[in-house]
Design a protein around this motif. Structure first.
Motif, PDB file in Angstrom:
ATOM      1  N   UNK A 231       0.811  -1.217   0.000  1.00  0.00           N
ATOM      2  CA  UNK A 231       0.000   0.000   0.000  1.00  0.00           C
ATOM      3  C   UNK A 231       0.844   1.267   0.000  1.00  0.00           C
ATOM      4  N   UNK A 232       2.072   1.206   0.506  1.00  0.00           N
ATOM      5  CA  UNK A 232       2.928   2.388   0.557  1.00  0.00           C
ATOM      6  C   UNK A 232       3.428   2.774  -0.834  1.00  0.00           C
ATOM      7  N   UNK A 233       3.374   1.830  -1.755  1.00  0.00           N
ATOM      8  CA  UNK A 233       3.759   2.135  -3.134  1.00  0.00           C
ATOM      9  C   UNK A 233       2.700   2.984  -3.832  1.00  0.00           C
ATOM     10  N   UNK A 234       1.488   3.014  -3.260  1.00  0.00           N
ATOM     11  CA  UNK A 234       0.380   3.750  -3.882  1.00  0.00           C
ATOM     12  C   UNK A 234       0.211   5.168  -3.340  1.00  0.00           C
ATOM     13  N   UNK A 235       0.966   5.488  -2.294  1.00  0.00           N
ATOM     14  CA  UNK A 235       0.852   6.827  -1.714  1.00  0.00           C
ATOM     15  C   UNK A 235       1.273   7.881  -2.747  1.00  0.00           C
ATOM     16  N   UNK A 236       0.468   8.903  -2.972  1.00  0.00           N
ATOM     17  CA  UNK A 236       0.785   9.925  -3.986  1.00  0.00           C
ATOM     18  C   UNK A 236       1.791  10.954  -3.478  1.00  0.00           C
ATOM     19  N   UNK A 237       2.982  10.481  -3.169  1.00  0.00           N
ATOM     20  CA  UNK A 237       3.987  11.327  -2.547  1.00  0.00           C
ATOM     21  C   UNK A 237       5.157  11.643  -3.477  1.00  0.00           C
ATOM     22  N   UNK A 238       4.928  11.484  -4.771  1.00  0.00           N
ATOM     23  CA  UNK A 238       5.871  12.003  -5.766  1.00  0.00           C
ATOM     24  C   UNK A 238       5.226  13.249  -6.362  1.00  0.00           C
ATOM     25  N   UNK A 239       5.997  14.302  -6.451  1.00  0.00           N
ATOM     26  CA  UNK A 239       5.454  15.576  -6.925  1.00  0.00           C
ATOM     27  C   UNK A 239       6.276  16.086  -8.104  1.00  0.00           C
ATOM     28  N   UNK A 240       5.582  16.550  -9.141  1.00  0.00           N
ATOM     29  CA  UNK A 240       6.312  17.101 -10.279  1.00  0.00           C
ATOM     30  C   UNK A 240       5.522  18.209 -10.950  1.00  0.00           C
ATOM     31  N   UNK A 241       6.231  19.016 -11.751  1.00  0.00           N
ATOM     32  CA  UNK A 241       5.611  20.137 -12.447  1.00  0.00           C
ATOM     33  C   UNK A 241       4.925  19.635 -13.714  1.00  0.00           C
ATOM     34  N   UNK A 242       3.643  19.887 -13.782  1.00  0.00           N
ATOM     35  CA  UNK A 242       2.841  19.417 -14.915  1.00  0.00           C
ATOM     36  C   UNK A 242       3.403  19.912 -16.257  1.00  0.00           C
ATOM     37  N   UNK A 243       3.560  18.991 -17.194  1.00  0.00           N
ATOM     38  CA  UNK A 243       3.968  19.338 -18.540  1.00  0.00           C
ATOM     39  C   UNK A 243       5.435  19.669 -18.725  1.00  0.00           C
ATOM     40  N   UNK A 244       6.237  19.518 -17.685  1.00  0.00           N
ATOM     41  CA  UNK A 244       7.656  19.872 -17.824  1.00  0.00           C
ATOM     42  C   UNK A 244       8.420  18.752 -18.525  1.00  0.00           C
ATOM     43  N   UNK A 245       9.214  19.073 -19.537  1.00  0.00           N
ATOM     44  CA  UNK A 245       9.913  18.043 -20.317  1.00  0.00           C
ATOM     45  C   UNK A 245      11.011  17.296 -19.574  1.00  0.00           C
ATOM     46  N   UNK A 256      -4.749  13.626 -14.287  1.00  0.00           N
ATOM     47  CA  UNK A 256      -6.199  13.834 -14.369  1.00  0.00           C
ATOM     48  C   UNK A 256      -6.799  14.021 -12.984  1.00  0.00           C
ATOM     49  N   UNK A 257      -6.366  13.195 -12.049  1.00  0.00           N
ATOM     50  CA  UNK A 257      -6.885  13.273 -10.680  1.00  0.00           C
ATOM     51  C   UNK A 257      -6.506  14.600 -10.020  1.00  0.00           C
ATOM     52  N   UNK A 258      -5.248  15.003 -10.197  1.00  0.00           N
ATOM     53  CA  UNK A 258      -4.783  16.247  -9.585  1.00  0.00           C
ATOM     54  C   UNK A 258      -5.495  17.450 -10.168  1.00  0.00           C
ATOM     55  N   UNK A 259      -5.714  17.432 -11.481  1.00  0.00           N
ATOM     56  CA  UNK A 259      -6.375  18.546 -12.149  1.00  0.00           C
ATOM     57  C   UNK A 259      -7.818  18.691 -11.691  1.00  0.00           C
ATOM     58  N   UNK A 260      -8.460  17.558 -11.373  1.00  0.00           N
ATOM     59  CA  UNK A 260      -9.852  17.598 -10.932  1.00  0.00           C
ATOM     60  C   UNK A 260      -9.981  17.890  -9.445  1.00  0.00           C
ATOM     61  N   UNK A 261      -8.831  17.973  -8.771  1.00  0.00           N
ATOM     62  CA  UNK A 261      -8.854  18.295  -7.342  1.00  0.00           C
ATOM     63  C   UNK A 261      -8.897  17.074  -6.449  1.00  0.00           C
ATOM     64  N   UNK A 262      -8.807  15.877  -7.030  1.00  0.00           N
ATOM     65  CA  UNK A 262      -8.808  14.646  -6.250  1.00  0.00           C
ATOM     66  C   UNK A 262      -7.394  14.113  -6.118  1.00  0.00           C
ATOM     67  N   UNK A 263      -7.100  13.540  -4.971  1.00  0.00           N
ATOM     68  CA  UNK A 263      -5.797  12.912  -4.769  1.00  0.00           C
ATOM     69  C   UNK A 263      -5.945  11.438  -5.091  1.00  0.00           C
ATOM     70  N   UNK A 264      -5.131  10.940  -6.008  1.00  0.00           N
ATOM     71  CA  UNK A 264      -5.280   9.556  -6.445  1.00  0.00           C
ATOM     72  C   UNK A 264      -4.820   8.591  -5.368  1.00  0.00           C
ATOM     73  N   UNK A 265      -5.432   7.453  -5.334  1.00  0.00           N
ATOM     74  CA  UNK A 265      -5.081   6.420  -4.369  1.00  0.00           C
ATOM     75  C   UNK A 265      -4.518   5.173  -5.029  1.00  0.00           C
ATOM     76  N   UNK A 266      -4.799   4.961  -6.289  1.00  0.00           N
ATOM     77  CA  UNK A 266      -4.359   3.754  -6.964  1.00  0.00           C
ATOM     78  C   UNK A 266      -4.238   4.036  -8.453  1.00  0.00           C
ATOM     79  N   UNK A 267      -3.501   3.199  -9.130  1.00  0.00           N
ATOM     80  CA  UNK A 267      -3.393   3.296 -10.567  1.00  0.00           C
ATOM     81  C   UNK A 267      -2.830   2.005 -11.122  1.00  0.00           C
ATOM     82  N   UNK A 268      -3.077   1.783 -12.430  1.00  0.00           N
ATOM     83  CA  UNK A 268      -2.561   0.598 -13.085  1.00  0.00           C
ATOM     84  C   UNK A 268      -1.322   0.919 -13.874  1.00  0.00           C
ATOM     85  N   UNK A 269      -0.544  -0.120 -14.239  1.00  0.00           N
ATOM     86  CA  UNK A 269       0.700   0.114 -14.968  1.00  0.00           C
ATOM     87  C   UNK A 269       0.498   0.765 -16.321  1.00  0.00           C
ATOM     88  N   UNK A 270      -0.691   0.618 -16.920  1.00  0.00           N
ATOM     89  CA  UNK A 270      -0.955   1.203 -18.230  1.00  0.00           C
ATOM     90  C   UNK A 270      -1.087   2.718 -18.170  1.00  0.00           C
TER      91      UNK A 270
END
Length: 284
Positions: A231-245, A256-270
């Protein structure tokens, strides 16, 4: 007799002038040397202890947009804007080197005052740079930089660790990963336990040319290379500047989650896109 006296006076006067000039030259040389190492810019924009004295998650986001400066032995200054970080909270954070409050010879810097540099090796050959924050055993991993100054030197430093004949790196590839930025800025293992607020060879500056990162431009995503920590691998504790190369790994779902104001809890490898290179660095 009068002519000889005038010559003696003139010689004494010239000697006095030369002596004064010699002292002046020495003073100017000393001042030039000092200004070479202590520039007005570095003193004006350098971040002090108060900046680092904040919670790990807060510091991770506050780092974004700040400039990491490395002064080399010959006086050359290398600069890169921080565009990606990861927070490791210590304590119950199972992915942290200090999980459970465990102290070792390697992770001592994580328990030192906020702003202490923590440099550790991975795979026996690469290094990663972290900075301690408030909280017992908490630290922020610096993941990616945008090169701002000294790119030719950075390119040489990176090339020294690559195969002979490898293609020349683009600017955006110089520091887009935790071990890459350590190579590009020549961050050695001996920087471990140094104070980023006062060290003469490496420090942090405000970027007076750009505004601080706005919250809606900061993406919160799961950390990289810690999949074995459940579960600690799913914590959204990596932060980066949107769109930066220069961001090492782009996470579409997190954006998508951050833009909508929601903090993501899970995601798939795709949902994760990554280019090749030393990005998926494990906390070993």
């Amino acid at each position: 007799m009068a002519g000889r006296k005038r010559k003696m006076v003139a010689a004494a006067s010239e000697q006095t002038v030369n002596k004064h000039k010699s002292r002046t030259d020495l003073k100017l040389n000393a001042e030039t040397e000092r200004s070479h190492y202590f520039t007005k810019n570095s003193q004006q924009h350098r971040l002090g202890e108060e900046f680092f004295n904040q919670s790990c998650l807060s510091l991770s986001k506050a780092f974004l947009g700040k400039v990491l400066v490395r002064r080399c032995a010959d006086g050359t200054e290398l600069r890169g804007r921080i565009v990606e970080t990861e927070a490791y909270l210590g304590g119950e954070d199972k992915a942290s080197h200090s999980a459970g409050g465990k102290r070792t010879e390697r992770n001592t810097a994580m328990f030192m005052k906020p702003g202490t540099i923590y440099v550790y090796p991975i795979y026996g050959i690469y290094l990663c740079m972290n900075v301690s924050s408030e909280g017992e055993g908490a630290a922020v991993l610096l993941r990616s930089l945008e090169p701002l100054q000294g790119q030719p030197v950075m390119r040489q430093l990176r090339a020294a660790r690559r195969k002979e004949g490898a293609r020349q790196l683009k600017d955006k590839e110089l520091c887009n990963g935790p071990s890459k930025l350590c190579q590009a800025l020549d961050i050695p293992r001996c920087f471990d336990r140094r104070d980023l607020a006062s060290d003469p060879e490496v420090w942090l500056e405000r970027d007076h040319k750009t505004n601080p990162a706005e919250p809606h431009n900061i993406v919160s995503a799961p950390r990289i290379g810690i999949e074995s920590h459940g579960e600690w691998a799913k914590k959204p504790w990596r932060f980066y500047l949107r769109g930066h190369p220069c961001v090492s790994v782009v996470n579409k779902e997190a954006e998508r989650q951050t833009l909508s104001g929601n903090v993501m809890n899970d995601l798939g490898p795709s949902d994760v896109q990554s280019d090749t290179g030393q990005h998926n660095v494990k906390r070993t």
